[in-house]
Design a protein around this motif. Sequence first.
Motif, PDB file in Angstrom:
ATOM      1  N   LEU A  50       0.829  -1.204   0.000  1.00  0.00           N
ATOM      2  CA  LEU A  50       0.000   0.000   0.000  1.00  0.00           C
ATOM      3  C   LEU A  50       0.865   1.256   0.000  1.00  0.00           C
ATOM      4  CD1 LEU A  50      -2.854  -0.990   2.476  1.00  0.00           C
ATOM      5  CD2 LEU A  50      -3.141  -0.345   0.075  1.00  0.00           C
ATOM      6  N   THR A  51       1.952   1.231   0.763  1.00  0.00           N
ATOM      7  CA  THR A  51       2.870   2.371   0.786  1.00  0.00           C
ATOM      8  C   THR A  51       3.406   2.660  -0.603  1.00  0.00           C
ATOM      9  OG1 THR A  51       3.519   1.947   3.078  1.00  0.00           O
ATOM     10  CG2 THR A  51       5.061   3.219   1.733  1.00  0.00           C
ATOM     11  N   LEU A  52       3.685   1.613  -1.360  1.00  0.00           N
ATOM     12  CA  LEU A  52       4.281   1.745  -2.683  1.00  0.00           C
ATOM     13  C   LEU A  52       3.304   2.217  -3.754  1.00  0.00           C
ATOM     14  CD1 LEU A  52       6.513  -1.433  -2.543  1.00  0.00           C
ATOM     15  CD2 LEU A  52       7.352   0.913  -2.859  1.00  0.00           C
ATOM     16  N   GLN A  53       2.025   2.382  -3.385  1.00  0.00           N
ATOM     17  CA  GLN A  53       1.063   2.901  -4.352  1.00  0.00           C
ATOM     18  C   GLN A  53       1.302   4.384  -4.650  1.00  0.00           C
ATOM     19  OE1 GLN A  53      -1.282   0.750  -5.758  1.00  0.00           O
ATOM     20  NE2 GLN A  53      -0.294  -0.845  -4.554  1.00  0.00           N
ATOM     21  N   ALA A  54       2.119   5.037  -3.822  1.00  0.00           N
ATOM     22  CA  ALA A  54       2.423   6.450  -4.018  1.00  0.00           C
ATOM     23  C   ALA A  54       3.905   6.661  -3.716  1.00  0.00           C
ATOM     24  CB  ALA A  54       1.565   7.309  -3.093  1.00  0.00           C
ATOM     25  N   PRO A  55       4.498   7.757  -4.196  1.00  0.00           N
ATOM     26  CA  PRO A  55       5.915   8.000  -3.915  1.00  0.00           C
ATOM     27  C   PRO A  55       6.209   7.932  -2.425  1.00  0.00           C
ATOM     28  CG  PRO A  55       5.132   9.542  -5.553  1.00  0.00           C
ATOM     29  CD  PRO A  55       3.917   8.789  -5.081  1.00  0.00           C
ATOM     30  N   ALA A  56       7.321   7.258  -2.083  1.00  0.00           N
ATOM     31  CA  ALA A  56       7.684   7.049  -0.681  1.00  0.00           C
ATOM     32  C   ALA A  56       9.191   7.095  -0.543  1.00  0.00           C
ATOM     33  CB  ALA A  56       7.149   5.700  -0.192  1.00  0.00           C
ATOM     34  N   PRO A  57       9.710   7.392   0.654  1.00  0.00           N
ATOM     35  CA  PRO A  57      11.160   7.372   0.863  1.00  0.00           C
ATOM     36  C   PRO A  57      11.732   5.977   0.604  1.00  0.00           C
ATOM     37  CG  PRO A  57      10.037   8.485   2.680  1.00  0.00           C
ATOM     38  CD  PRO A  57       8.982   7.830   1.856  1.00  0.00           C
ATOM     39  N   ASN A  58      12.924   5.948  -0.012  1.00  0.00           N
ATOM     40  CA  ASN A  58      13.655   4.701  -0.225  1.00  0.00           C
ATOM     41  C   ASN A  58      12.798   3.661  -0.945  1.00  0.00           C
ATOM     42  OD1 ASN A  58      16.050   3.217   0.006  1.00  0.00           O
ATOM     43  ND2 ASN A  58      15.388   2.190   1.864  1.00  0.00           N
ATOM     44  N   GLU A  59      12.006   4.105  -1.906  1.00  0.00           N
ATOM     45  CA  GLU A  59      11.029   3.197  -2.479  1.00  0.00           C
ATOM     46  C   GLU A  59      11.651   2.126  -3.375  1.00  0.00           C
ATOM     47  OE1 GLU A  59       8.096   5.300  -4.694  1.00  0.00           O
ATOM     48  OE2 GLU A  59       9.525   6.291  -5.998  1.00  0.00           O
ATOM     49  N   ILE A  60      12.817   2.355  -3.946  1.00  0.00           N
ATOM     50  CA  ILE A  60      13.428   1.315  -4.769  1.00  0.00           C
ATOM     51  C   ILE A  60      13.769   0.106  -3.909  1.00  0.00           C
ATOM     52  CG2 ILE A  60      15.447   0.701  -6.156  1.00  0.00           C
ATOM     53  CD1 ILE A  60      15.432   3.541  -7.251  1.00  0.00           C
ATOM     54  N   ASP A  61      14.404   0.339  -2.765  1.00  0.00           N
ATOM     55  CA  ASP A  61      14.737  -0.774  -1.876  1.00  0.00           C
ATOM     56  C   ASP A  61      13.465  -1.420  -1.335  1.00  0.00           C
ATOM     57  OD1 ASP A  61      16.868  -2.252  -0.240  1.00  0.00           O
ATOM     58  OD2 ASP A  61      15.514  -1.528   1.313  1.00  0.00           O
ATOM     59  N   LEU A  62      12.491  -0.592  -0.945  1.00  0.00           N
ATOM     60  CA  LEU A  62      11.236  -1.123  -0.416  1.00  0.00           C
ATOM     61  C   LEU A  62      10.532  -1.983  -1.464  1.00  0.00           C
ATOM     62  CD1 LEU A  62       9.106  -1.249   1.830  1.00  0.00           C
ATOM     63  CD2 LEU A  62       8.131   0.879   0.917  1.00  0.00           C
ATOM     64  N   ALA A  63      10.545  -1.523  -2.717  1.00  0.00           N
ATOM     65  CA  ALA A  63       9.879  -2.270  -3.781  1.00  0.00           C
ATOM     66  C   ALA A  63      10.541  -3.617  -4.009  1.00  0.00           C
ATOM     67  CB  ALA A  63       9.876  -1.457  -5.075  1.00  0.00           C
ATOM     68  N   TRP A  64      11.864  -3.658  -4.015  1.00  0.00           N
ATOM     69  CA  TRP A  64      12.532  -4.935  -4.259  1.00  0.00           C
ATOM     70  C   TRP A  64      12.362  -5.893  -3.084  1.00  0.00           C
ATOM     71  CZ3 TRP A  64      13.933  -7.333  -8.440  1.00  0.00           C
ATOM     72  CH2 TRP A  64      14.084  -6.581  -9.612  1.00  0.00           C
ATOM     73  N   GLN A  65      12.399  -5.361  -1.873  1.00  0.00           N
ATOM     74  CA  GLN A  65      12.182  -6.231  -0.719  1.00  0.00           C
ATOM     75  C   GLN A  65      10.751  -6.756  -0.702  1.00  0.00           C
ATOM     76  OE1 GLN A  65      14.560  -7.381   1.254  1.00  0.00           O
ATOM     77  NE2 GLN A  65      16.024  -6.177   0.058  1.00  0.00           N
ATOM     78  N   ALA A  66       9.793  -5.895  -1.042  1.00  0.00           N
ATOM     79  CA  ALA A  66       8.399  -6.331  -1.114  1.00  0.00           C
ATOM     80  C   ALA A  66       8.213  -7.348  -2.236  1.00  0.00           C
ATOM     81  CB  ALA A  66       7.477  -5.133  -1.314  1.00  0.00           C
ATOM     82  N   GLY A  67       8.900  -7.123  -3.365  1.00  0.00           N
ATOM     83  CA  GLY A  67       8.815  -8.064  -4.470  1.00  0.00           C
ATOM     84  C   GLY A  67       9.359  -9.432  -4.107  1.00  0.00           C
TER      85      GLY A  67
END
Length: 366
Positions: A50-67
């Motif tokens: 849900l956080t990744l549905q909008a711009p967020a801090p450190n989102e590249i790392d968050l996206a890969w960890q979530a993936g």
Amino acid sequence: MTRPQLLIGLMTGTSLDGVDAVLVDLAGAQPRLIAAQGSPLPEALRRDLLTLQAPAPNEIDLAWQAGNALADCYVDAVAALLAKAGVAASDVTAIGNHGQTIRHRPERGYTIQLGNNARLAERSGISVIGDFRSRDVAAGGQGAPLVPAFHEAIFADARRHRVIVNIGGIANLTDLPRSGDITGFDTGPGNVLMDLWIHRHRGAAYDAGGAWAASGKILDDLLAELLREPYLALPAPKSTGRDLFHANWLAARLTGRTDRIEDVMATLTTYTARTIADAVKATAPGVDDIFICGGGAHNPTLLAALARDLPGVSIASTAALGVDPDWVEAIAFAWLAERFIQRAAGNVPAVTGAAGSRTLGALWPA
């Protein structure tokens, strides 16, 4: 080329309610569902998505960890599915994985679905076909909805004018006339706003049976305000998602209001029904039958509102056509994986707006 037989379809939709996994036999003219498995997403992963549905801090790392975490959920779902069916991984031709959409911006030339398909292939021991939307976007299309080609293949009937409506987080329709070209598009919000509202005020994931909505009354002035959303008046091809229909969108329309929360819920439910009905009236006049799939098929309050807005039209779930409404989309991505293997078109250019028919997806071999 000999048709592959056993394929797995994986789907995580806009509602973020879990992983749908199906094992399908595609050897015959129609898909045969062998087994199905529904698995909830861990709450921490759901929050990250849900956080990744909008711009967020450190989102590249968050996206890969979530993936990575999502891929592990897929691995577990596949293992449970195969155990339920008594089928070995080596007997499955491929997994068709939709992935979890975190951004859908075809007007900017991209759409992003998480799910680390390389990790899924490595850990499941089964080849994975994923990233179904990007090729259509590259060809100038919306990359969505992709299920109309599947709906046409299994639900079209030359004797009846049918509309298939999928009510997940976002709602989309496929118009299947007796003859001629099919059309389809995202009509607007499905369950996403209703789910947001009940989670905020009652801590529930969704309005079971539409019971809370049924306890409220429709706020006509709020409904009129919601219906002014410009997306609804756009011509097809069009698609949408949480990039538009999100908490801030709803908050802006509730500013200064002091309505009872159950009345807001009733109005949001009616809003979803009205936007679907308006789309059907504009796109498929004279429709004989509407068949519902997705989570909305289990909301009698929503379906009753839809019936009121479409008098004289038969409305039923896709179960009436022999396909459980909970698994239609997951089966569709197994079917799209087969289309990739056959190097056959998976999109409908008239639906997505792509420059032409395209084979969709990419392969991660086992």
